[in-house]
Design a protein around this motif. Structure first.
Motif, mmCIF file in Angstrom:
data_model
loop_
_atom_site.group_PDB
_atom_site.id
_atom_site.type_symbol
_atom_site.label_atom_id
_atom_site.label_comp_id
_atom_site.label_asym_id
_atom_site.label_seq_id
_atom_site.Cartn_x
_atom_site.Cartn_y
_atom_site.Cartn_z
ATOM 1 N N HIS A 134 0.847 -1.205 0.000
ATOM 2 C CA HIS A 134 0.000 0.000 0.000
ATOM 3 C C HIS A 134 0.878 1.248 0.000
ATOM 4 O O HIS A 134 1.061 1.880 1.040
ATOM 5 N N PRO A 135 1.409 1.606 -1.155
ATOM 6 C CA PRO A 135 2.301 2.764 -1.188
ATOM 7 C C PRO A 135 1.575 4.082 -0.912
ATOM 8 O O PRO A 135 2.206 5.062 -0.496
ATOM 9 N N GLU A 136 0.274 4.094 -1.101
ATOM 10 C CA GLU A 136 -0.487 5.329 -0.884
ATOM 11 C C GLU A 136 -0.635 5.604 0.621
ATOM 12 O O GLU A 136 -0.374 4.743 1.435
ATOM 13 N N SER A 137 -1.079 6.815 0.949
ATOM 14 C CA SER A 137 -1.157 7.183 2.372
ATOM 15 C C SER A 137 -2.554 6.932 2.945
ATOM 16 O O SER A 137 -2.951 7.552 3.923
ATOM 17 N N THR A 138 -3.278 6.022 2.338
ATOM 18 C CA THR A 138 -4.647 5.742 2.783
ATOM 19 C C THR A 138 -4.665 4.714 3.911
ATOM 20 O O THR A 138 -3.884 3.765 3.910
ATOM 21 N N LEU A 146 -0.480 1.369 12.950
ATOM 22 C CA LEU A 146 -0.433 1.759 11.535
ATOM 23 C C LEU A 146 1.006 1.937 11.055
ATOM 24 O O LEU A 146 1.259 1.981 9.848
ATOM 25 N N ARG A 147 1.948 2.057 11.983
ATOM 26 C CA ARG A 147 3.382 2.108 11.636
ATOM 27 C C ARG A 147 4.053 0.756 11.860
ATOM 28 O O ARG A 147 5.267 0.633 11.722
ATOM 29 N N PHE A 148 3.269 -0.221 12.291
ATOM 30 C CA PHE A 148 3.824 -1.558 12.545
ATOM 31 C C PHE A 148 3.175 -2.612 11.648
ATOM 32 O O PHE A 148 3.069 -3.781 12.017
ATOM 33 N N GLY A 149 2.723 -2.175 10.476
ATOM 34 C CA GLY A 149 2.241 -3.150 9.508
ATOM 35 C C GLY A 149 0.778 -3.049 9.151
ATOM 36 O O GLY A 149 0.352 -3.576 8.120
ATOM 37 N N ALA A 150 -0.044 -2.391 9.981
ATOM 38 C CA ALA A 150 -1.481 -2.339 9.687
ATOM 39 C C ALA A 150 -1.777 -1.236 8.680
ATOM 40 O O ALA A 150 -1.240 -0.134 8.796
ATOM 41 N N ASN A 151 -2.645 -1.532 7.722
ATOM 42 C CA ASN A 151 -3.072 -0.522 6.749
ATOM 43 C C ASN A 151 -4.577 -0.276 6.838
ATOM 44 O O ASN A 151 -5.147 0.447 6.041
ATOM 45 N N ASP A 152 -5.200 -0.922 7.828
ATOM 46 C CA ASP A 152 -6.650 -0.826 7.961
ATOM 47 C C ASP A 152 -6.967 -0.644 9.435
ATOM 48 O O ASP A 152 -6.351 -1.285 10.299
ATOM 49 N N TYR A 153 -7.948 0.243 9.724
ATOM 50 C CA TYR A 153 -8.274 0.521 11.122
ATOM 51 C C TYR A 153 -9.415 -0.360 11.617
ATOM 52 O O TYR A 153 -10.026 -0.078 12.636
ATOM 53 N N GLY A 154 -9.697 -1.422 10.873
ATOM 54 C CA GLY A 154 -10.726 -2.361 11.312
ATOM 55 C C GLY A 154 -12.106 -1.783 11.130
ATOM 56 O O GLY A 154 -12.388 -1.118 10.148
ATOM 57 N N SER A 155 -12.954 -2.025 12.105
ATOM 58 C CA SER A 155 -14.330 -1.630 11.877
ATOM 59 C C SER A 155 -14.857 -0.731 12.970
ATOM 60 O O SER A 155 -14.422 -0.797 14.117
ATOM 61 N N LEU A 156 -15.787 0.120 12.539
ATOM 62 C CA LEU A 156 -16.569 0.861 13.505
ATOM 63 C C LEU A 156 -17.742 -0.058 13.819
ATOM 64 O O LEU A 156 -18.713 -0.106 13.096
ATOM 65 N N MET A 157 -17.590 -0.811 14.878
ATOM 66 C CA MET A 157 -18.577 -1.855 15.150
ATOM 67 C C MET A 157 -19.643 -1.343 16.093
ATOM 68 O O MET A 157 -19.350 -0.648 17.049
ATOM 69 N N MET A 158 -20.854 -1.758 15.808
ATOM 70 C CA MET A 158 -21.938 -1.360 16.700
ATOM 71 C C MET A 158 -22.068 -2.309 17.889
ATOM 72 O O MET A 158 -22.626 -1.957 18.908
#
Ligand code: SF4
Length: 353
Positions: free
Chosen positions: A38-42, A294-306
């Motif tokens: 994921h080279p982008e900053s998303t 997010l600096r240790f490998g994660a590119n996704d913040y998971g879910s906004l779970m109800m």
């Protein structure tokens, strides 16, 4: 039978890195691997709802504070209408998926699940990410159907994808100790492989802190990588530690710390070089660690779970709002984007609509 050779140089190098590299070195290597994918900053996240359709279970996992044995007065099975109402609430805040999981309830007929899939697709259409491999194995044994047949029938009725719940540690010596009555390693991976074979995408998890060794964790990751090399069906990996508080038989276990989490996430990113997405587990670790992840490998913040009944029953949940998730991701230096289960991005105009 394990296919992972713990004496191989590849395995020993990964174990050595996990046990001996400095935290920052692990983070640097994981971040490089993340940027390769994921080279982008998303940084993505999903709005979904966890619906636990029943808490009645006969698996008796030692780490589970959520379930109730049959005939316990606190046992429940949600009605179709209750599930439909929860889906509508989820969609009202922009939700695009439900995570549908439950206990191993021996009193529900298989037709109930199929009819539930059809009911949802007919009346409350949404992506159904449902029935972990452990549930599929339970269905197979309980209803006398092969695993391919269970997957085929659920898919035909409306199931879209399978979550990686119940992965824990994919080493039978550990599973025998903490979750003896549910899918063991080969069965659990077998459901994943079958789902991939039938064209479904799935996710994969690891819950550590069950008294396993570092080598057991590395073996888990190697098993995932080996299966992914054959099928390419995993969209994402997520790991989190055991939440011992409130569990029936593991409350005396020491809770692992944030450094262990970051090291484990990082080594997962490094080993799982063929899995495209890694999630940050802010629900169990809190937002501070969630951002660092997010600096240790994660590119996704998971879910906004109800709802997250299983984790919250054990006493540890962090809650958040949509605007807070956006702010947290921006504060960590990334552009937040909403996504679907398959990680395709949701257009900003759809979000505004
Ligand atoms: S973790 Fe799932 S399978 Fe295990 S006891 Fe809890 S509800 Fe049952």
């Amino acid at each position: 039978m394990t296919v992972t050779d713990r004496t191989s140089s590849d395995f020993r190098a990964a174990l050595d890195l996990y046990e001996h590299a400095s935290l920052l070195e692990l983070g640097r290597l994981a971040d490089a691997e993340r940027r390769r994918h994921h080279p982008e900053s998303t940084v993505t996240y999903i709005i979904d709802r966890n619906i636990n359709y029943t808490n009645v279970c006969v698996a008796d996992c030692k780490f589970c504070a959520f379930y109730r044995r049959p005939r316990n007065r606190e046992g429940y099975v949600l009605s179709f209408e209750e599930i439909g109402a929860k889906i509508d609430e989820c969609k009202a805040i922009g939700g695009v998926q439900i995570l549908l999981q439950g206990g191993h309830n021996p009193y529900i007929p298989f037709e109930w699940y199929l009819e539930l899939m059809r009911y949802i697709k007919r009346n409350h259409p949404i992506h159904i990410h449902g029935f972990s491999p452990s549930e599929v194995v339970f269905f197979s044994e309980r209803y006398g159907l092969s695993v391919p047949e269970v997957v085929r029938q659920l898919k035909a009725a409306g199931l879209d994808s399978i979550p990686g719940g119940g992965g824990e540690i994919l080493v039978d010596a550990i599973r025998q100790r903490v979750a003896r009555k549910k899918a063991q390693t080969e069965e659990w991976l077998g459901v994943q492989e079958e789902a991939h074979r039938q064209g479904m995408k799935t996710s994969v998890t690891m819950m550590y802190g069950l008294g396993e060794s570092s080598a057991d964790r590395i073996e888990h990751l190697f098993r995932v990588r080996e299966l992914q090399a054959r099928t390419g069906g995993f969209t994402a990996f997520i790991c989190w530690p055991l939440q011992p508080e409130g569990t029936p038989e593991m409350s005396h276990y020491q809770k692992t710390d944030a450094v262990t989490y970051l090291r484990t996430l990082a080594i997962a990113r490094i080993i799982l070089d063929n899995v495209p997405n890694l999630q940050s587990s802010w629900v169990t670790m809190g937002h501070k660690v969630g951002q660092i992840a997010l600096r240790f490998g994660a590119n996704d913040y998971g879910s906004l779970m109800m709802e997250e009944n299983v984790v919250s029953a054990a006493g540890t949940t962090y809650r958040t709002t949509l605007s807070e998730i956006d702010r947290l991701i921006r504060d960590a230096g990334y552009d937040p984007r909403r996504r679907r289960q398959d990680y395709s991005l949701i257009d900003d105009r759809e979000v505004a609509a």
